[in-house]
Design a protein around this motif. Structure first.
Motif, PDB file in Angstrom:
ATOM      1  N   LEU A  83       0.598  -1.145  -0.136  1.00  0.00           N
ATOM      2  CA  LEU A  83      -0.124   0.013  -0.109  1.00  0.00           C
ATOM      3  C   LEU A  83       0.958   1.248   0.141  1.00  0.00           C
ATOM      4  CD1 LEU A  83      -2.628  -1.007   2.717  1.00  0.00           C
ATOM      5  CD2 LEU A  83      -2.897  -1.066   0.364  1.00  0.00           C
ATOM      6  N   PHE A  84       0.412   2.366  -0.746  1.00  0.00           N
ATOM      7  CA  PHE A  84       1.256   3.594  -0.648  1.00  0.00           C
ATOM      8  C   PHE A  84       0.168   4.538   0.289  1.00  0.00           C
ATOM      9  CE2 PHE A  84       2.019   7.788  -2.119  1.00  0.00           C
ATOM     10  CZ  PHE A  84       3.539   8.043  -1.773  1.00  0.00           C
ATOM     11  N   ARG A  85       0.838   5.035   1.302  1.00  0.00           N
ATOM     12  CA  ARG A  85       0.278   5.879   2.416  1.00  0.00           C
ATOM     13  C   ARG A  85       0.271   7.543   2.228  1.00  0.00           C
ATOM     14  NH1 ARG A  85       1.278   1.093   4.789  1.00  0.00           N
ATOM     15  NH2 ARG A  85      -0.389  -0.252   5.371  1.00  0.00           N
ATOM     16  N   GLY A  86       1.501   7.626   1.364  1.00  0.00           N
ATOM     17  CA  GLY A  86       1.870   8.799   1.398  1.00  0.00           C
ATOM     18  C   GLY A  86       2.838   9.371   2.450  1.00  0.00           C
ATOM     19  N   ASP A  87       2.668  10.599   2.750  1.00  0.00           N
ATOM     20  CA  ASP A  87       3.575  11.301   3.712  1.00  0.00           C
ATOM     21  C   ASP A  87       5.014  11.089   3.503  1.00  0.00           C
ATOM     22  OD1 ASP A  87       1.308  11.931   5.287  1.00  0.00           O
ATOM     23  OD2 ASP A  87       1.270   9.739   6.235  1.00  0.00           O
ATOM     24  N   ALA A  88       5.607  10.446   4.317  1.00  0.00           N
ATOM     25  CA  ALA A  88       7.120  10.560   3.912  1.00  0.00           C
ATOM     26  C   ALA A  88       7.523   9.209   3.388  1.00  0.00           C
ATOM     27  CB  ALA A  88       8.187  10.451   5.285  1.00  0.00           C
ATOM     28  N   GLN A  89       6.560   8.390   2.787  1.00  0.00           N
ATOM     29  CA  GLN A  89       6.921   7.073   2.237  1.00  0.00           C
ATOM     30  C   GLN A  89       7.542   7.490   0.689  1.00  0.00           C
ATOM     31  OE1 GLN A  89       3.638   4.667   1.893  1.00  0.00           O
ATOM     32  NE2 GLN A  89       4.536   2.792   0.619  1.00  0.00           N
ATOM     33  N   ASP A  90       8.710   6.739   0.375  1.00  0.00           N
ATOM     34  CA  ASP A  90       9.451   6.821  -0.788  1.00  0.00           C
ATOM     35  C   ASP A  90       8.360   6.353  -1.972  1.00  0.00           C
ATOM     36  OD1 ASP A  90      10.950   6.719  -2.828  1.00  0.00           O
ATOM     37  OD2 ASP A  90      12.715   5.850  -1.699  1.00  0.00           O
ATOM     38  N   PRO A  91       8.100   7.199  -2.731  1.00  0.00           N
ATOM     39  CA  PRO A  91       7.208   6.710  -4.006  1.00  0.00           C
ATOM     40  C   PRO A  91       8.062   6.258  -5.153  1.00  0.00           C
ATOM     41  CG  PRO A  91       7.576   9.261  -4.149  1.00  0.00           C
ATOM     42  CD  PRO A  91       8.123   9.016  -2.782  1.00  0.00           C
ATOM     43  N   ILE A  92       9.265   6.338  -5.242  1.00  0.00           N
ATOM     44  CA  ILE A  92       9.773   5.770  -6.320  1.00  0.00           C
ATOM     45  C   ILE A  92      10.126   4.135  -5.869  1.00  0.00           C
ATOM     46  CG2 ILE A  92      12.086   5.617  -7.492  1.00  0.00           C
ATOM     47  CD1 ILE A  92      10.552   7.959  -8.032  1.00  0.00           C
ATOM     48  N   GLU A  93      10.565   3.994  -4.502  1.00  0.00           N
ATOM     49  CA  GLU A  93      10.527   2.815  -3.729  1.00  0.00           C
ATOM     50  C   GLU A  93       9.292   1.907  -4.080  1.00  0.00           C
ATOM     51  OE1 GLU A  93      12.168   0.347  -0.051  1.00  0.00           O
ATOM     52  OE2 GLU A  93      12.175   2.437  -0.067  1.00  0.00           O
ATOM     53  N   TRP A  94       8.105   2.542  -3.688  1.00  0.00           N
ATOM     54  CA  TRP A  94       6.748   1.944  -3.884  1.00  0.00           C
ATOM     55  C   TRP A  94       6.544   1.551  -5.147  1.00  0.00           C
ATOM     56  CZ3 TRP A  94       2.295   3.082  -6.377  1.00  0.00           C
ATOM     57  CH2 TRP A  94       1.088   2.133  -6.125  1.00  0.00           C
ATOM     58  N   LEU A  95       6.763   2.398  -6.089  1.00  0.00           N
ATOM     59  CA  LEU A  95       6.451   2.053  -7.629  1.00  0.00           C
ATOM     60  C   LEU A  95       7.424   0.870  -7.854  1.00  0.00           C
ATOM     61  CD1 LEU A  95       6.161   5.241  -9.853  1.00  0.00           C
ATOM     62  CD2 LEU A  95       4.540   3.350  -9.685  1.00  0.00           C
ATOM     63  N   ASP A  96       8.563   0.767  -7.704  1.00  0.00           N
ATOM     64  CA  ASP A  96       9.505  -0.449  -7.829  1.00  0.00           C
ATOM     65  C   ASP A  96       8.994  -1.692  -7.440  1.00  0.00           C
ATOM     66  OD1 ASP A  96      11.050   1.183  -9.376  1.00  0.00           O
ATOM     67  OD2 ASP A  96      12.616   1.454  -7.677  1.00  0.00           O
ATOM     68  N   ASP A  97       8.448  -1.457  -6.033  1.00  0.00           N
ATOM     69  CA  ASP A  97       7.818  -2.680  -5.240  1.00  0.00           C
ATOM     70  C   ASP A  97       6.475  -3.189  -5.920  1.00  0.00           C
ATOM     71  OD1 ASP A  97       9.659  -2.653  -3.287  1.00  0.00           O
ATOM     72  OD2 ASP A  97       8.721  -1.507  -2.010  1.00  0.00           O
ATOM     73  N   PHE A  98       5.750  -2.136  -6.496  1.00  0.00           N
ATOM     74  CA  PHE A  98       4.449  -2.665  -7.235  1.00  0.00           C
ATOM     75  C   PHE A  98       4.695  -3.128  -8.375  1.00  0.00           C
ATOM     76  CE2 PHE A  98       0.877  -1.852  -9.799  1.00  0.00           C
ATOM     77  CZ  PHE A  98      -0.350  -1.774  -9.091  1.00  0.00           C
ATOM     78  N   GLU A  99       5.793  -2.675  -9.188  1.00  0.00           N
ATOM     79  CA  GLU A  99       6.121  -3.148 -10.511  1.00  0.00           C
ATOM     80  C   GLU A  99       6.562  -4.676 -10.403  1.00  0.00           C
ATOM     81  OE1 GLU A  99       5.359  -2.441 -13.657  1.00  0.00           O
ATOM     82  OE2 GLU A  99       5.774   0.021 -13.569  1.00  0.00           O
ATOM     83  N   ARG A 100       7.490  -4.611  -9.268  1.00  0.00           N
ATOM     84  CA  ARG A 100       8.234  -6.137  -8.927  1.00  0.00           C
ATOM     85  C   ARG A 100       6.899  -7.160  -8.776  1.00  0.00           C
ATOM     86  NH1 ARG A 100      10.862  -4.569  -5.087  1.00  0.00           N
ATOM     87  NH2 ARG A 100      12.483  -3.910  -6.158  1.00  0.00           N
ATOM     88  N   ALA A 101       6.047  -6.891  -7.861  1.00  0.00           N
ATOM     89  CA  ALA A 101       4.697  -7.730  -7.689  1.00  0.00           C
ATOM     90  C   ALA A 101       3.805  -8.139  -8.763  1.00  0.00           C
ATOM     91  CB  ALA A 101       3.875  -7.184  -6.449  1.00  0.00           C
ATOM     92  N   ALA A 102       3.738  -6.894  -9.769  1.00  0.00           N
ATOM     93  CA  ALA A 102       2.741  -7.096 -10.864  1.00  0.00           C
ATOM     94  C   ALA A 102       3.533  -7.978 -11.822  1.00  0.00           C
ATOM     95  CB  ALA A 102       2.482  -5.949 -11.420  1.00  0.00           C
ATOM     96  N   THR A 103       4.819  -7.843 -11.920  1.00  0.00           N
ATOM     97  CA  THR A 103       5.377  -8.606 -13.106  1.00  0.00           C
ATOM     98  C   THR A 103       5.289 -10.286 -12.482  1.00  0.00           C
ATOM     99  OG1 THR A 103       7.025  -6.871 -13.651  1.00  0.00           O
ATOM    100  CG2 THR A 103       7.935  -9.166 -13.919  1.00  0.00           C
TER     101      THR A 103
END
Length: 286
Positions: A83-103
């Motif tokens: 999940l992406f909750r915003g605030d200080a969460q790293d958006p680039i790292e979350w996108l990479d994790d999302f892409e990895r799981a989606a693949t």
């Protein structure tokens, strides 16, 4: 007892044959039910291929619905998506994790765009709802751009630009400036870390290859640099990929020589420009 003599007499063979016929009929009916269930089940396991239809919109809608069900049932969810909750969460790292799981789950870009809203929370969920609304300016309509003209209507680019705030960018830049190859850290892992930091800092994706090579090489171990610069200087139009590959080759050759830290490739003394560049670069990066 009544007189049933007027009824026709039935032989024992007749009753046996009749009983066999009943069993056959029951068996046929049972088989027919299983055949029907099997054929219904096949609708979800076999590919529906629409046949030419003569102006039959209802049949076309039914086939389209069946194909949609097949697509949905065919999607896997073996690897959980964060999940992406915003605030200080790293958006680039979350996108990479999302892409990895989606693949891993074999999701295509269309399906990723369909489900991504369900993994956004808080302000990011509100933002996504507003930017995908039918009345939104430059409405987001796809996962990632296929060309420059699609950048402003793609989720990945708009998401990065929205949630990469100045505080995070400053933090990443400081990490990039200070990042060096740790003792025992292989070139592959070091290069992966540098690539990630460059991706986080280079918000406009306009860094030159020379800039990327600078941040990669400045943190390389000294023993690698000694052999690295003379060889890289011999290559025209060097890229970061070429620099990483060269560093990996030097590292592999060092391992082959019983773990020696001495350079396997010596500088080329007959080429003065290369030697001068090596000396200057070595002095600058150590």
């Amino acid at each position: 007892m009544g007189d049933y003599s007027y009824l026709p007499q039935q032989s024992e063979e007749h009753f046996v044959a009749h009983n066999r016929n009943d069993q056959k009929e029951e068996s046929y009916q049972t088989a027919s039910v299983f055949d029907l269930l099997s054929s219904e089940s096949d609708l979800f396991t076999q590919t529906v291929t629409p046949e030419p239809m003569a102006n039959d919109p209802m049949q076309a809608n039914i086939l389209a619905a069946l194909q949609g069900i097949q697509t949905a049932l065919g999607q896997k969810n073996n690897t959980p998506i964060p999940l992406f909750r915003g605030d200080a969460q790293d958006p680039i790292e979350w996108l990479d994790d999302f892409e990895r799981a989606a693949t891993a789950n074999q999701y295509d870009d269309e399906y990723k765009f369909q489900i991504v809203g369900g993994y956004l929370q808080g302000s990011s969920a509100t933002w996504f709802s507003q930017e995908t609304d039918a009345n939104a300016q430059q409405r987001i309509v796809r996962w990632t751009p296929a060309n420059v003209g699609e950048i402003n209507t793609s989720f990945t680019t708009r998401f990065e630009n929205k949630f990469k705030n100045p505080i995070l960018i400053s933090k990443w830049r400081m990490e990039l400036e200070r990042r060096t190859q740790d003792p025992g850290e292989v070139v592959t892992e070091y290069a992966k870390a540098i690539r990630k930091l460059i991706k986080q800092v280079d918000t406009r994706r306009n860094w030159t290859e020379e800039q990327k090579i600078h941040f990669f090489t400045k943190g390389l171990r000294t023993d690698l640099l000694y052999a690295f610069w003379p060889l890289l200087a011999l290559k025209d139009n060097s890229t970061m990929d070429m620099a990483i590959e060269l560093a990996q080759r030097i590292e592999d050759n060092q391992r082959m020589h019983l773990g020696s830290t001495l350079p396997v490739f010596a500088p080329v003394p007959v080429m003065a420009p290369a030697s001068q560049m090596a000396a200057t670069s070595f002095a600058t990066h150590t």
